[in-house]
Design a protein around this motif. Structure first.
Motif, short mmCIF file in Angstrom:
data_model
loop_
_atom_site.label_atom_id
_atom_site.label_comp_id
_atom_site.label_asym_id
_atom_site.label_seq_id
_atom_site.Cartn_x
_atom_site.Cartn_y
_atom_site.Cartn_z
N GLU A 57 -69.36 36.29 86.31
CA GLU A 57 -69.45 34.88 86.90
C GLU A 57 -68.27 34.27 86.29
O GLU A 57 -67.36 33.57 86.90
CB GLU A 57 -70.71 34.08 86.44
N TYR A 58 -68.10 34.34 85.03
CA TYR A 58 -66.87 33.76 84.41
C TYR A 58 -65.35 34.62 84.31
O TYR A 58 -64.52 34.25 83.60
CB TYR A 58 -67.41 33.34 82.76
N GLY A 59 -65.61 35.74 85.12
CA GLY A 59 -64.66 36.61 85.04
C GLY A 59 -64.10 37.11 83.81
O GLY A 59 -62.88 37.65 83.45
N VAL A 60 -65.14 37.61 82.94
CA VAL A 60 -64.57 38.15 81.55
C VAL A 60 -65.20 39.75 81.53
O VAL A 60 -66.22 39.93 81.92
CB VAL A 60 -65.57 37.56 80.71
N GLN A 61 -64.54 40.54 81.55
CA GLN A 61 -64.68 42.15 81.39
C GLN A 61 -65.20 42.50 80.08
O GLN A 61 -64.79 42.22 79.28
CB GLN A 61 -63.23 42.85 81.87
N ILE A 62 -66.37 43.12 80.22
CA ILE A 62 -67.02 43.80 79.13
C ILE A 62 -66.46 45.08 79.07
O ILE A 62 -66.72 45.97 79.72
CB ILE A 62 -68.53 43.93 79.36
N MET B 218 -83.76 43.13 81.02
CA MET B 218 -83.47 41.76 81.85
C MET B 218 -82.43 41.06 81.02
O MET B 218 -81.54 40.29 81.51
CB MET B 218 -84.80 40.87 81.63
N LEU B 219 -82.40 41.00 79.50
CA LEU B 219 -81.06 40.17 78.87
C LEU B 219 -79.82 40.96 79.13
O LEU B 219 -78.91 40.46 79.34
CB LEU B 219 -81.65 40.09 77.23
N HIS B 220 -80.08 42.36 79.15
CA HIS B 220 -78.68 42.98 79.33
C HIS B 220 -78.04 42.68 80.80
O HIS B 220 -76.85 42.67 81.10
CB HIS B 220 -78.92 44.71 79.44
N ALA B 221 -79.08 42.67 81.75
CA ALA B 221 -78.67 42.44 83.08
C ALA B 221 -78.32 40.97 83.32
O ALA B 221 -77.07 40.72 84.06
CB ALA B 221 -80.02 42.54 84.20
N ASN B 222 -78.98 39.87 82.41
CA ASN B 222 -78.27 38.71 82.55
C ASN B 222 -76.96 38.46 81.89
O ASN B 222 -76.07 37.71 82.37
CB ASN B 222 -79.14 37.49 81.95
N ILE B 223 -76.51 39.24 80.72
CA ILE B 223 -75.43 39.10 80.15
C ILE B 223 -74.09 39.70 81.10
O ILE B 223 -73.17 39.07 81.20
CB ILE B 223 -75.41 40.12 79.03
N GLN B 224 -74.56 40.82 81.89
CA GLN B 224 -73.43 41.40 82.80
C GLN B 224 -73.13 40.27 84.01
O GLN B 224 -72.10 40.18 84.20
CB GLN B 224 -74.02 42.67 83.34
N ARG C 163 -65.14 31.83 71.22
CA ARG C 163 -66.31 30.92 71.60
C ARG C 163 -66.59 30.87 73.00
O ARG C 163 -67.85 30.79 73.42
CB ARG C 163 -65.50 29.33 71.55
N GLN C 164 -65.97 31.37 73.97
CA GLN C 164 -66.34 31.88 75.25
C GLN C 164 -67.22 32.72 75.25
O GLN C 164 -68.40 32.71 76.12
CB GLN C 164 -65.10 32.29 76.29
N VAL C 165 -67.28 33.82 74.39
CA VAL C 165 -68.29 35.10 74.43
C VAL C 165 -69.48 34.53 73.90
O VAL C 165 -70.63 34.89 74.52
CB VAL C 165 -67.51 36.09 73.58
N GLU C 166 -69.49 33.66 73.05
CA GLU C 166 -70.69 33.29 72.28
C GLU C 166 -71.41 32.44 73.31
O GLU C 166 -72.72 32.62 73.63
CB GLU C 166 -70.31 32.36 71.04
N ALA C 167 -70.92 31.41 73.90
CA ALA C 167 -71.47 30.77 74.98
C ALA C 167 -72.05 31.44 76.11
O ALA C 167 -72.93 31.16 76.54
CB ALA C 167 -70.21 29.55 75.56
N MET C 168 -71.39 32.48 76.58
CA MET C 168 -71.87 33.21 77.70
C MET C 168 -73.00 34.19 77.14
O MET C 168 -74.16 33.94 77.83
CB MET C 168 -70.76 34.22 78.22
N LEU C 169 -72.96 34.45 75.77
CA LEU C 169 -74.36 35.22 75.34
C LEU C 169 -75.55 34.30 75.15
O LEU C 169 -76.43 34.68 75.52
CB LEU C 169 -73.99 36.01 73.91
N LEU C 170 -75.16 33.15 74.84
CA LEU C 170 -76.29 32.09 74.67
C LEU C 170 -76.96 31.87 76.17
O LEU C 170 -77.99 31.54 76.27
CB LEU C 170 -75.91 30.83 74.12
#
Length: 540
Positions: A504-509, A493-499, A437-444
């Motif tokens: 910001e939320y401390g989730v490692q890709i 730009m979308l990839h940059a915003n995803i990173q 759920r956290q991953v989906e929220a961050m992507l949106l």
């Protein structure tokens, strides 16, 4: 009288001997011993061709004997009267009181009396001409007169050649002066169609070609006229004149014979032109909305071209037999060569054209749509009959053969969107220890931060796979085509915003891979299911 009677007896005996067929003891065919024909020529003019053998006298012997008799008679002074006397289906040609030669049916390969008589009269007429020319050749006054006329004709011929070169020089000089001024008017918009230097070279070569052709014709006429003035060369001049007249007559006759067929061919082409215009108007009316489903503004142009090509090909096939020279071997050979070249070299071209028609009428692609063909993706800028042009977001213009598009999977990112725009999607893989759920929220949230991605329809996240080490998340959104930003820049730009959001939320890709089981279990406790920025259902 006794001499004439003796000649009659000799002639009758010769005819009897020449008409009796003797059989050789060995049974061989006597036709194998037939002597070849001989031409009687006097003053370079052919008088008679002998083919029959009389009393053992071959045609060659008869020709020599006749030439001797005629020459002896012409050497004597006085009037040499040429007469013709019929003798039992044959004719004897007399010059003065002496026998010149006989004309037999076998000499003309005909037993008809009229044919033999016509041949004898023709030979007698030529012999009279030889007599007149021999007398003319002995006249010094006529020789000097003919020489003077030839000299005058030669002077006129030389004056014509010099005048022609003078006119050519003046004409080319005037063209060199005036052509740069008039060539400037030959423009389309601001583009000069023809350079004055090249136009001058083309016109000068054309003038030279016409001048040499006219010079050759005048030279030919002068030569035939000069040869015709003297008795010995007169047959050559007459032959040149006859050849030129025959050539001109053949040309005029060919033109007259070709006019009816050419008229029919022109009528066929005019009818075809009218049919093309009529078909264009009919197809334009059928392409109106609500008439024919497969015919619209997109398919109207190729359908009109195909209909025009079909009509013109049919017209060409109908008019081909009426074209001048269509029945000649050269025309047939050229047709076979063109057909062979088309059959050997046009297979790939026809395949590309067929693929282009398939893409056009199935509406697989349209200009302005964003598509992916194999490993290439971009905006369709032109859909041609043989190739399709795609502009990528990286400043590249790709030209892809239509057969390649029909032979591979094509992804269309613009066809299924709501309204104008195209689909933007990206994929990330995150370990199982991160709440989905956290991953989906961050992507949106990253999609909302990206300018050019629409909020309606709402971006969506799909879990497309549960792999051995991580789930796969795919973000799908719609972009606005009016934004002056290509898809590659929008994805960047979308990839940059995803990173940024994940940091910001401390989730490692990352996409973890294990060599052994970890000490702690990789699972997400319930209290972390709705880690920020995810929200619980009652909070929404």
């Amino acid at each position: 009288m006794q001499t004439k009677a003796l000649m009659w007896m000799v002639f009758c005996f010769g005819v009897l001997c020449s008409t009796v067929s003797w059989s050789s003891p060995s049974g061989e065919d006597d036709t194998a011993t037939v002597a070849p024909p001989a031409d009687l020529k006097l003053l370079n003019r052919s008088v008679m061709v002998f083919r029959a053998t009389l009393l053992g006298e071959t045609p060659e012997f008869r020709a020599r004997r006749a030439k001797t008799v005629i020459s002896e008679e012409l050497d004597e002074m006085g009037e040499h009267l040429v007469t013709l006397e019929p003798i039992q289906g044959s004719f004897m040609v007399l010059i003065g009181s002496r026998r010149a030669f006989f004309v037999f049916p076998k000499d003309v390969d005909s037993l008809e009396y009229d044919s033999v008589k016509a041949a004898a009269e023709g030979a007698a007429s030529k012999l009279r001409q030889v007599v007149a020319e021999s007398q003319e050749a002995r006249s010094l006054r006529l020789f000097l007169q003919d020489a003077g006329i030839c000299l005058l004709a030669t002077l006129l011929f030389a004056a014509f050649l010099r005048g022609g070169f003078f006119v050519r020089r003046k004409l080319l000089g005037e063209m060199r002066r005036l052509m740069p001024q008039h060539v400037k008017a030959l423009k389309v918009a601001q583009t000069q169609l023809v350079d004055a230097h090249y136009l001058y070279s083309l016109v000068s070569r054309t003038i030279d070609l016409l001048g040499w052709a006219l010079t050759a014709l005048v030279t030919y006429t002068w030569l035939s006229f000069v040869l015709s003035r003297f008795p010995y060369t007169r047959p050559w001049g007459e032959s040149l004149n006859a050849y030129l007249l025959n050539a001109v007559g053949y040309l005029l006759e060919s033109i007259l014979d070709a006019l009816p067929g050419l008229g029919i061919a022109l009528a066929i082409f005019f009818i075809a032109r009218g049919a093309v215009g009529l078909s264009r108007r009919i197809l334009r009316r059928m392409a109106a909305p609500g008439n024919v489903s497969w015919l619209n503004q997109e398919t109207l142009s190729p359908t009109t071209r195909l209909m025009a090509i079909a009509i013109w090909l049919f017209a060409l096939a109908m008019a081909y037999p009426y074209l001048p020279g269509a029945g000649t071997d050269a025309f047939k050979g050229l047709s076979v060569l063109i057909g062979l070249m088309i059959s050997l070299g046009a297979s790939s071209v026809i395949g590309q054209a067929a693929a282009g028609l398939i893409l056009t009428y199935t509406r697989t692609l349209r200009p302005g749509e964003y598509v992916r063909v194999g490993d290439h993706e971009g905006t369709v800028t032109e859909l041609g009959m043989f190739t399709t042009t795609i502009r990528t977001g990286l400043g590249e213009v790709l030209t892809i053969p239509n057969s390649m598009i029909t032979g591979t999977v094509t992804k269309n990112y613009s066809r299924t969107v709501q309204g104008p725009g195209y689909v933007v999607d990206t994929t990330v893989t995150i370990g199982y220890d991160t709440p989905w759920r956290q991953v989906e929220a961050m992507l949106l949230e990253a999609a909302q931060r990206t300018q050019g991605i629409l909020s309606q329809p709402t971006p969506q996240v799909f879990q497309t796979a549960l792999s051995d080490f991580y789930p796969e998340y795919r973000l799908v959104a719609q972009a606005v085509p009016s934004q002056p930003r290509p898809r590659a820049e929008l994805l960047s730009m979308l990839h940059a915003n995803i990173q940024d959001v994940f940091n910001e939320y401390g989730v490692q890709i990352m996409s973890p891979h294990y060599q052994f089981d970890p000490k702690h279990e990789k699972w997400v406790p319930r209290e972390k299911w709705f880690a920020a920025p995810a929200k619980e259902p009652d909070e929404e």
